[in-house]
Design an enzyme around this catalytic site. Sequence first.
Site, mmCIF file in Angstrom:
data_model
loop_
_atom_site.group_PDB
_atom_site.id
_atom_site.type_symbol
_atom_site.label_atom_id
_atom_site.label_comp_id
_atom_site.label_asym_id
_atom_site.label_seq_id
_atom_site.Cartn_x
_atom_site.Cartn_y
_atom_site.Cartn_z
ATOM 1 N N ASP A 247 0.909 -1.150 0.000
ATOM 2 C CA ASP A 247 0.000 0.000 0.000
ATOM 3 C C ASP A 247 0.944 1.193 0.000
ATOM 4 O O ASP A 247 1.591 1.473 1.021
ATOM 5 C CB ASP A 247 -0.889 0.015 1.242
ATOM 6 C CG ASP A 247 -1.847 1.193 1.212
ATOM 7 O OD1 ASP A 247 -1.407 2.306 0.849
ATOM 8 O OD2 ASP A 247 -3.036 1.020 1.521
ATOM 9 N N HIS A 248 1.069 1.859 -1.137
ATOM 10 C CA HIS A 248 2.166 2.838 -1.231
ATOM 11 C C HIS A 248 1.994 4.001 -0.249
ATOM 12 O O HIS A 248 2.949 4.700 0.052
ATOM 13 C CB HIS A 248 2.387 3.315 -2.672
ATOM 14 C CG HIS A 248 1.429 4.354 -3.147
ATOM 15 N ND1 HIS A 248 0.172 4.049 -3.588
ATOM 16 C CD2 HIS A 248 1.531 5.697 -3.259
ATOM 17 C CE1 HIS A 248 -0.452 5.157 -3.960
ATOM 18 N NE2 HIS A 248 0.360 6.179 -3.768
ATOM 19 N N LYS B 7 4.891 6.600 2.358
ATOM 20 C CA LYS B 7 5.043 8.064 2.317
ATOM 21 C C LYS B 7 5.698 8.556 3.603
ATOM 22 O O LYS B 7 5.376 8.086 4.691
ATOM 23 C CB LYS B 7 3.673 8.729 2.149
ATOM 24 C CG LYS B 7 3.118 8.576 0.733
ATOM 25 C CD LYS B 7 1.821 9.317 0.570
ATOM 26 C CE LYS B 7 1.156 8.965 -0.740
ATOM 27 N NZ LYS B 7 1.590 9.765 -1.873
ATOM 28 N N ASP C 230 -10.876 1.659 -4.417
ATOM 29 C CA ASP C 230 -9.603 2.201 -4.893
ATOM 30 C C ASP C 230 -8.840 2.935 -3.780
ATOM 31 O O ASP C 230 -7.611 2.864 -3.721
ATOM 32 C CB ASP C 230 -9.869 3.163 -6.063
ATOM 33 C CG ASP C 230 -8.596 3.670 -6.708
ATOM 34 O OD1 ASP C 230 -7.732 2.828 -7.026
ATOM 35 O OD2 ASP C 230 -8.457 4.900 -6.878
ATOM 36 N N HIS D 239 -5.873 2.852 1.292
ATOM 37 C CA HIS D 239 -5.091 4.021 1.726
ATOM 38 C C HIS D 239 -5.717 4.733 2.943
ATOM 39 O O HIS D 239 -5.035 4.997 3.934
ATOM 40 C CB HIS D 239 -4.937 5.029 0.590
ATOM 41 C CG HIS D 239 -4.316 4.464 -0.658
ATOM 42 N ND1 HIS D 239 -3.380 3.463 -0.635
ATOM 43 C CD2 HIS D 239 -4.507 4.769 -1.971
ATOM 44 C CE1 HIS D 239 -3.012 3.178 -1.884
ATOM 45 N NE2 HIS D 239 -3.691 3.953 -2.707
#
Length: 485
Positions: free
Chosen positions: A177-178, A182, A235, A240
Amino acid sequence: MVSRVIPVENFDLVIFGGTGDLARRKILPGLYRRFCAGQMPEDSRIIGAARGDLDDAGFRKLIGEAIEEFVPKNRRDTQTIKDFTARLHYVAVDARGEKGWPELAKIVRQDVVTAFYLSVGPGLFGDIASRLHDYEIANPSSRIVVEKPFGRDLESAKALNAELASAFEESQIYRIDHYLGKETVQNLMAVRFANVLFEPLWNAQYIDHVQITVAETVSVDGRGAYYDKSGAMRDMVQNHLMQLLCLTAMEPPSKFDPDAVRDEKLKVIRALDDIAPENIVRGQYSAGDDGVASYVEHSEKPDTRTESFIAMKVDISNWRWKGTPFYLRTGKRLKARMSEIVIHFKETPHSIFDEDAGSHANILTIRLQPDEGMDMRVTIKEPGPGGMRLVDVPLDMTFAEALGPQTEDVPDAYERLIMDVIRGNQTLFMRGDEVEAAWKWTDPIIEGWTTRGDRPMPYEPGSSGPEDALMLLHRDGRRWREIRK
Ligand code: NDP
Ligand code: BG6
């Protein structure tokens, strides 16, 4: 301060889908940047694998061009591109057939760290995992990396987990999960657990509510086929925003260790209340005055009911958070690109000042992007004569200002996550049970929309979403933070 690069061991990284969009835009440019930072040991290699009929030279050329396109000019040069691409190899492999697998088995070494990045559609995960096992390419210390979307509901996520589990242990699986890669998302953990200041106040007794916003200006143009089956819920929210919620709400883990962190996130997901329909607003962007197409035109399905915007009120049933709602909001084609977590503290229990002083409450904002940083609004006396008048002022810490050049070259989310894979650190990756729990909570919400035939509300491009999203807070006597440029 000098930025520190922690060395990693020699590795062979195989990227299935190495010629695809994600590999060209994010993964390989990210690896190039790590190479330039001195983090790719001399004897490490990257092996692209896809069906296309390329050789090493063709793959090197393709990726050299991708770096020129996706890495800013001031962060690349011809010599390092040449040196980096010399580390690239290519094997034509069909995930669904037997083509290329014996060749791959020959090229991948067994005496270095091996990682397999599945940058392909989830329909190929099982085929690739089982062939890596059957051809004895993967070994018990290999790592396998899988991209989102990890399923489209609980059932499909369970099936994917089972496919991966047939060839790999959970300790070898890295679900990306990018958002977890972060910089500021990780800072959230530092702020909460490395300062004595916040933790005593981090609960329903002192926090009135929390707002999490991930606003985007982009449309779904070009991605309509994918997005129509997904929508903002699948999405963005299921992954996220859920991760941001978990990191904000979780109990302090006993240590910064993969399972300790993921156990605490899982407890948060399991404590989420079901959501009543009146606590969710779905939206879909209409056409813009500037001629930009509506969601319907981007989706190519004239009667699409897919949402490009969601706002929701989420309650967490545990001791820490009972009575403190979390409001989540995300959408495309909004007024600005802005992601932030805002903690609204309660007012003081009793004001010693007279009514003219007004009511005030502290607000902590954690800005994820752009302009990463934190801002704490505190109440002070307005300077000058005129008695005790109170005013809220920001204690602003923009990381770029506070930390200077050190922040200019922070690795992007993909760079950091890939290096964590090589190091074998799963802390910033989702565990199988976590993903399943997130789907278990999401599924009934989506099923409700389908059963009732709910239509998303139209909203103006460039706005803050549908009016009803504002009402979601107004009716509780609260207000969203403005989405601003
Ligand atoms: P693309 O369609 O651009 O690329 C797919 C890649 O897979 C190509 O290299 C293709 O090459 C290869 N491929 C397809 N079928 C096979 C097969 N049978 N055997 C071997 N290789 C195959 O997709 P993306 O790069 O956009 O996406 C990849 C994954 O990443 C998807 O799961 C997507 O959801 C996810 N993702 C993508 C993001 C993005 O920004 N693009 C963002 C987040 C997640 P060839 O046809 O030559 O075989
Ligand atoms: C992706 C979603 O996972 O995240 C996209 O599929 C979204 O729809 C993107 O635009 C947002 O990522 P970032 O890093 O630009 O905030």
